[in-house]
Design a protein around this motif. Structure first.
Motif, mmCIF file in Angstrom:
data_model
loop_
_atom_site.group_PDB
_atom_site.id
_atom_site.type_symbol
_atom_site.label_atom_id
_atom_site.label_comp_id
_atom_site.label_asym_id
_atom_site.label_seq_id
_atom_site.Cartn_x
_atom_site.Cartn_y
_atom_site.Cartn_z
ATOM 1 N N GLU A 276 0.799 -1.227 0.000
ATOM 2 C CA GLU A 276 0.000 0.000 0.000
ATOM 3 C C GLU A 276 0.832 1.277 0.000
ATOM 4 O O GLU A 276 0.574 2.190 -0.788
ATOM 5 C CB GLU A 276 -0.920 0.003 1.226
ATOM 6 C CG GLU A 276 -1.855 -1.200 1.315
ATOM 7 C CD GLU A 276 -2.628 -1.230 2.619
ATOM 8 O OE1 GLU A 276 -2.791 -0.158 3.227
ATOM 9 O OE2 GLU A 276 -3.042 -2.327 3.048
ATOM 10 N N PHE A 277 1.818 1.364 0.883
ATOM 11 C CA PHE A 277 2.434 2.664 1.142
ATOM 12 C C PHE A 277 3.579 3.002 0.192
ATOM 13 O O PHE A 277 3.748 4.167 -0.166
ATOM 14 C CB PHE A 277 2.914 2.734 2.598
ATOM 15 C CG PHE A 277 1.796 2.626 3.588
ATOM 16 C CD1 PHE A 277 0.873 3.652 3.729
ATOM 17 C CD2 PHE A 277 1.651 1.494 4.367
ATOM 18 C CE1 PHE A 277 -0.171 3.560 4.632
ATOM 19 C CE2 PHE A 277 0.605 1.387 5.273
ATOM 20 C CZ PHE A 277 -0.311 2.419 5.404
ATOM 21 N N GLN A 280 2.726 4.959 -2.872
ATOM 22 C CA GLN A 280 2.233 6.306 -2.571
ATOM 23 C C GLN A 280 3.354 7.229 -2.104
ATOM 24 O O GLN A 280 3.321 8.436 -2.363
ATOM 25 C CB GLN A 280 1.149 6.231 -1.494
ATOM 26 C CG GLN A 280 -0.063 5.396 -1.894
ATOM 27 C CD GLN A 280 -1.067 5.272 -0.759
ATOM 28 O OE1 GLN A 280 -1.144 6.129 0.106
ATOM 29 N NE2 GLN A 280 -1.840 4.196 -0.759
#
Length: 354
Positions: A276-277, A280
């Protein structure tokens, strides 16, 4: 605790023994006393063997830099101090603010307006809001901001990962995304330098007694403070191991997340970072690369248990992090004058009625 093992006043060296105890052979004070206790239960015996093997595989120490927390000393505990947080703050002021919150919360939850104890607690809060103090006393309880050193062990294959005997609670792959309440082994720990410890822990403490910053790249005043601490706080207490994950860079391992209380929590954090991170946080990650990171994360989660992931030429590893606190005649070491402390105190809670 983001930063490279190599950029926070880091020192790599093999610990050596010290002769600090030679002047107190008959009646050593508590901060110079290391009591060895042989424990015959199976768990302790396996842990001792595991520690010996780890020392052979990872014989060197990398000191990342200082960490801070706060502790209390109550009359009922005698000379011992009890940690009240996880000792993982990057700056002394962070620990002062945590102590501020602890006292403010006690006043809110344990007292009522007009209670003399509330007035004393809130007076301490006001002091912490206005002054960078590292110790104060409230109702016969001493509170102190304490300083530790965070370090890891390295060997020919790199930085040490979790040991087989480290407390762990692996869960099914389907439950990795659920938030769990994992006990913090550091919070509430009683620090008693003279308390009996196992054979290998005692040896490790002896090896760490002379550990200090020596590399020329470290500012001279920081090196001088480090050498001075060996004289003023010659004892060493080890805290329970913690865990995070790191990425291998050209010449160092860079920790990428906060410390976790168990290897599984660090694995789950690495999974979330890749899935997820990372896309980003990093610029110019293509959709194809993001998908590759996500696939690697899922293979890590659902496949055989491992502590390392390699994806798109990048190598990540769950690592074991240790911390030590120096002890002197009056207890644990407070922050040093040369410790980085970039900002000052300020109010962080609304006023309570007195």
């Amino acid at each position: 605790m983001v930063g490279a093992l190599g950029n926070r006043r880091t020192e790599r060296r093999r610990p050596r023994h010290t002769g600090l105890m030679e002047d107190h052979r008959r009646n050593a004070p508590p901060h110079l006393t290391i009591r060895v206790a042989r424990r015959n239960d199976p768990v302790s015996e396996v842990t001792e063997v595991d520690t010996v093997r780890a020392a052979e595989r990872y014989p060197h120490v990398i000191v990342r830099g200082p960490v801070f927390g706060f502790a209390e000393q109550r009359p009922a505990d005698g000379p011992a101090w009890r940690l009240l947080d996880d000792v993982d703050e990057a700056f002394p002021q962070h620990a002062r603010e945590a102590l501020n919150s602890h006292l403010w919360t006690r006043a809110r939850d344990e007292t009522a307006p007009g209670d003399p104890l509330r007035a004393r607690l809130l007076a301490a809060v006001r002091t912490l809001e206005n002054e960078p103090v590292d110790e104060l006393t409230v109702d016969r309880v001493r509170y102190r901001v304490v300083r530790g050193d965070e370090f890891a062990r390295v060997g020919p294959d790199g930085i040490e990962g979790p040991r087989p005997t480290d407390p762990d609670e692996p869960v099914a792959a389907a439950d990795w995304r659920r938030r769990r309440s994992v006990p913090r082994r550091t919070r509430g720990l009683l620090l008693d330098h003279a308390s009996p410890t196992g054979i290998m822990e005692s040896i490790q403490r002896m090896e760490l007694l002379a550990l200090r910053y020596e590399a020329p790249r470290i500012p001279a005043e920081v090196r001088a403070d480090s050498a001075r601490a060996i004289e003023t706080h010659p004892g060493v207490v080890l805290l329970p191991a913690a865990f995070t994950f790191a990425e291998r860079r050209r010449s160092s391992w860079e920790p990428m997340a906060a410390l976790q209380p168990s290897p599984h929590e660090a694995r789950a954090t690495l999974h979330a970072y890749l899935a997820e991170f990372l896309p980003q946080l990093e610029h110019e990650v293509s959709p194809e690369d993001a998908a590759a990171y996500a696939r690697a994360a899922e293979e890590f989660r659902t496949g055989p248990r491992t502590d390392e992931v390699t994806v798109l030429g990048r190598r990540f590893r769950v690592i074991r992090v240790e911390r030590m606190i120096r002890f002197g005649p009056d207890g644990p070491e407070p922050p040093r004058p040369t410790d980085l402390d970039p900002y000052g105190p300020c109010p962080i809670h609304p006023p309570l009625p007195e």
